[in-house]
Design an enzyme around this catalytic site. Structure first.
Site, PDB file in Angstrom:
ATOM      1  CG  HIS A 207     -24.125 -10.201 -29.776  1.00  0.00           C
ATOM      2  ND1 HIS A 207     -23.335  -9.334 -29.052  1.00  0.00           N
ATOM      3  CD2 HIS A 207     -25.192 -10.468 -28.979  1.00  0.00           C
ATOM      4  CE1 HIS A 207     -23.892  -9.091 -27.870  1.00  0.00           C
ATOM      5  NE2 HIS A 207     -25.030  -9.779 -27.805  1.00  0.00           N
ATOM      6  CG  HIS A 210     -23.284  -6.941 -24.015  1.00  0.00           C
ATOM      7  ND1 HIS A 210     -22.747  -5.817 -23.426  1.00  0.00           N
ATOM      8  CD2 HIS A 210     -24.330  -6.510 -24.764  1.00  0.00           C
ATOM      9  CE1 HIS A 210     -23.446  -4.761 -23.789  1.00  0.00           C
ATOM     10  NE2 HIS A 210     -24.397  -5.139 -24.605  1.00  0.00           N
ATOM     11  CE1 TYR A 212     -23.944 -13.827 -23.670  1.00  0.00           C
ATOM     12  CE2 TYR A 212     -24.252 -11.658 -24.664  1.00  0.00           C
ATOM     13  CZ  TYR A 212     -24.605 -12.615 -23.719  1.00  0.00           C
ATOM     14  OH  TYR A 212     -25.611 -12.345 -22.825  1.00  0.00           O
TER      15      TYR A 212
END
Length: 394
Positions: A207, A210, A212
């Site tokens: 990931h 977004h 993070y």
């Protein structure tokens, strides 16, 4: 979507809609659409190109995946279909949302095993998305009440939901990671990837989107470092690429994907040149020969407020392996993305959440259940989780 209706009663969801070609429960003969054509994703043969997005559902109590997740994922599994599990923490410091799963302990690995088996038993392919939230967190989530970790000490504006799932507070001020601490975070990602394979997953998705932790290094709107991890595109990409390389070496490049969102301004993540960042990352990733890159399209905004003329096409052309696109796709726009070559597969979140048999509904051009935002992040193991009806139940 404007013709869909949603109703909640007696614990069941109902959908009412009128769509040409679907009358009184009888659909027109299905036509082969681009989304339903097969695709060879490295060693994995996909029977269609509709992918379940990684969706935080907050039903993994105290970071432990629960048995009800087996039903949730199995409901959305088709033979030869690809699912990406919800964002899963890589360490004790990685959390920032209530009841999200982890994969850094043996107990978590064992809890994932029957969930993965439920998907495999139905012929699905299952990847685990691994993450570290970084700064959008609170001291209540951190070991010994420490500050959340980030690329900088810039605090996220807004409110965080605390571990109880009901209380909120302002985001805590993060602490910028020291250079000598970064290898430990990279190691956490490596161990999480290894644990995912031990749990039975077919691969992992990193990931990097977004707002993070990885994205906090990538974006110049957050990253204000002056060391080897800040400043130039090469330096800001270093952390992400070290994680990619380490995981590819650990589990094999053909089991690795990454999600990126250079255009999405979420949790304060902004960049002065998102297209340049997106293309730079795509080219840099080619060195590692990973299985796929998963980009969020520029026109997608969490609040529907993004307006841009940018396209994923230049990024798609820069990346040599399989390319996924996500972000508010419909049946029609998904088919167009495949037919035009923008994407090899399209990743669906909210529509797949509310329609566990989404590939079948797309095949028949059948009505869709409307998703209920109020139950996206509740902790109920059934409502808004496994009680969305299949087409034959409507």
């Amino acid at each position: 979507m404007g013709t869909e209706a949603f109703a909640l009663g007696a614990g069941k969801l109902r959908s009412s809609v009128e769509i040409p070609g679907y009358v009184d429960g009888e659909a027109s003969p299905p036509k082969k659409i681009p989304l339903l054509t097969p695709y060879q994703l490295g060693p994995f043969h996909l029977s269609h190109r509709i992918v379940l997005a990684p969706l935080t559902r907050s039903r993994s109590y105290n970071t432990i995946p629960q048995p009800h997740a087996a039903l949730y994922y199995a409901q959305r599994t088709t033979p030869g279909g690809l699912l990406i599990a919800e964002a899963t923490g890589v360490s004790e410091t990685s959390n920032g949302f209530p009841h999200t799963p982890g994969i850094w302990t043996q107990e978590q690995v064992e809890a994932w095993k029957p969930i993965v088996k439920a998907v495999h038993d139905k012929g699905g392919i299952f990847f685990c998305q691994i993450w570290h939230v970084g700064r959008p967190s609170h001291t209540a989530y951190q070991p010994n009440g420490a500050a959340p970790l980030s690329s900088s000490n810039k605090r996220v504006e807004g409110q965080v939901v605390l571990p109880s799932g009901t209380e909120t507070a302002e985001y805590s001020v993060p602490r910028a990671l020291k250079m000598e601490e970064i290898p430990k975070i990279v190691e956490d990602f490596r161990l999480a990837a290894r644990n995912a394979i031990l749990a039975g997953f077919d691969g992992v998705e990193i990931h990097g989107a977004h707002g993070y932790l990885i994205d906090q290094f990538l974006r110049d709107g957050i990253n204000d470092r002056t060391d080897a991890y800040g400043g130039s595109l090469e330096n800001r990409s270093r952390f992400a690429l070290e994680i990619v390389e380490t995981i590819a070496n650990e589990i094999g490049a053909q089991r690795v994907g990454i999600r990126l969102s250079p255009f999405t301004d979420f949790l304060g993540a902004s960049d002065s040149d998102p297209m340049g960042l997106g293309i730079h990352l795509a080219k840099a990733l080619n060195k590692y020969n990973i299985l796929y890159a998963h980009y969020v399209q520029p026109r997608f905004g969490f609040n529907g407020d993004v307006a841009t003329d940018h396209s994923l096409l230049p990024i798609r052309k820069a990346f040599k392996n399989s390319f996924f696109a996500a972000g508010g796709f419909t049946r029609e726009s998904g088919n167009e993305a495949i037919a035009s070559g923008i994407a090899d597969a399209v990743v669906y979140g909210r529509l797949f959440l509310a329609n566990p048999d989404l590939p079948k509904r797309f095949e028949l051009n059948a009505p869709l259940n409307r998703y209920n935002r109020d139950t996206f992040y509740t902790q109920d193991p059934v409502v808004g989780y496994t009680d969305y009806p299949f087409l034959e139940q409507v």
